[in-house]
Design an enzyme around this catalytic site. Structure first.
Site, PDB file in Angstrom:
ATOM      1  N   ASP A   1     -47.340  37.064  32.481  1.00  0.00           N
ATOM      2  CA  ASP A   1     -47.415  37.291  31.038  1.00  0.00           C
ATOM      3  C   ASP A   1     -46.132  36.779  30.397  1.00  0.00           C
ATOM      4  OD1 ASP A   1     -45.714  39.320  31.925  1.00  0.00           O
ATOM      5  OD2 ASP A   1     -46.658  40.899  30.748  1.00  0.00           O
TER       6      ASP A   1
ATOM      7  N   TYR B   1     -42.527  36.251  28.412  1.00  0.00           N
ATOM      8  CA  TYR B   1     -41.266  36.982  28.358  1.00  0.00           C
ATOM      9  C   TYR B   1     -41.344  38.002  27.217  1.00  0.00           C
ATOM     10  CZ  TYR B   1     -39.359  33.180  31.248  1.00  0.00           C
ATOM     11  OH  TYR B   1     -39.116  32.273  32.249  1.00  0.00           O
TER      12      TYR B   1
ATOM     13  N   PHE C   1     -43.096  30.553  31.891  1.00  0.00           N
ATOM     14  CA  PHE C   1     -41.753  30.353  32.446  1.00  0.00           C
ATOM     15  C   PHE C   1     -40.792  29.635  31.502  1.00  0.00           C
ATOM     16  CE2 PHE C   1     -44.496  30.724  36.228  1.00  0.00           C
ATOM     17  CZ  PHE C   1     -43.886  31.804  36.849  1.00  0.00           C
TER      18      PHE C   1
ATOM     19  N   HIS D   1     -43.131  34.679  44.343  1.00  0.00           N
ATOM     20  CA  HIS D   1     -42.731  34.465  42.952  1.00  0.00           C
ATOM     21  C   HIS D   1     -41.247  34.080  42.891  1.00  0.00           C
ATOM     22  CE1 HIS D   1     -42.053  35.425  38.679  1.00  0.00           C
ATOM     23  NE2 HIS D   1     -43.350  35.282  38.542  1.00  0.00           N
TER      24      HIS D   1
END
Length: 227
Positions: free
Chosen positions: A66, A68, A79, A192
């Site tokens: 999701d 920031y 990202f 991740h």
């Protein structure tokens, strides 16, 4: 939903957005905004990934979870952050792996629009979040919309690379039958890039060079990963 659908994605998303689930999502977002809650990214930027990367141009899909949840960070690309905003820790680790993998010096800028314009679909599973509350809009209806986008890429017939960082992205891909059936795509799985998990196998996974080697072998112009 208030954001206009980019033309190339309309055949994919218009049927989904006509569903009761999508209408419920739109109504819920409006009520949250009317209650004075800060929602990121702002209206007009929530489908930015689809705007910058048309369906027929997708070469690589990078799935995020999701947006920031800090002020001024989210601008519609997984990202990525706008110019002038310090790269968050996960993006800093992505840059660290990029340097190790491809010899590209770590950028000071966190804006990944240059990737998106070359065919890298930077798609979060959930496209909005409340200020300061990571994961707050998960399960509210975005999944159906973003699942349809990933499925459309997997079903096109053109080779693509799917980069799945972390269990959340990998679980999303498992919901896409066409991706599991196809041998035409490259699926790159790793932990991740978060500081909590990057040392468990994200570092050293070489996603950027592997993606470009796959594309080049199929006569597709590789991605210039410089930012």
């Amino acid at each position: 939903m208030s954001d206009p659908i980019p033309d190339s994605w309309k055949p994919v998303l218009e049927p989904v957005l006509a569903s009761g689930q999508a209408r419920q999502l739109g109504g819920w977002l409006r009520s949250e905004e009317e209650a004075g809650k800060a929602i990121y990214p702002p209206r007009g930027a929530r489908l930015r990934a689809l705007e910058l990367t048309p369906l027929d141009a997708v070469k690589v899909v990078i799935l995020g979870q999701d947006p920031y949840h800090g002020p001024g960070q989210a601008h519609g690309l997984a990202f990525s952050v706008p110019e002038g905003v310090k790269p968050p820790p996960s993006l800093a680790n992505i840059y660290k792996e990029l340097e190790s993998d491809c010899g590209i010096a770590r950028p000071a800028d966190g804006n990944l629009e240059a990737w998106a314009r070359q065919g890298v679909l930077l798609l979060n599973n959930t496209l909005t979040v409340e200020d300061g509350k990571a994961g707050s809009h998960a399960g509210k209806g975005w999944d159906a919309i973003t699942d349809a986008c990933v499925a459309a890429v997997a079903e096109r017939g053109d080779p693509a690379v799917f980069v799945l960082w972390g269990s959340h992205a990998q679980a999303k891909a498992a919901r896409i039958p066409a991706l599991g059936r196809s041998s035409d795509h490259l699926v790159i799985r790793s932990p991740h890039p978060s500081p909590l998990s990057a040392h468990r196998g994200f570092f050293g996974s070489r996603p950027f060079s592997r993606a470009n080697a796959f594309l080049a072998e199929r006569g597709i112009t590789p991605i210039d990963w410089r930012v």
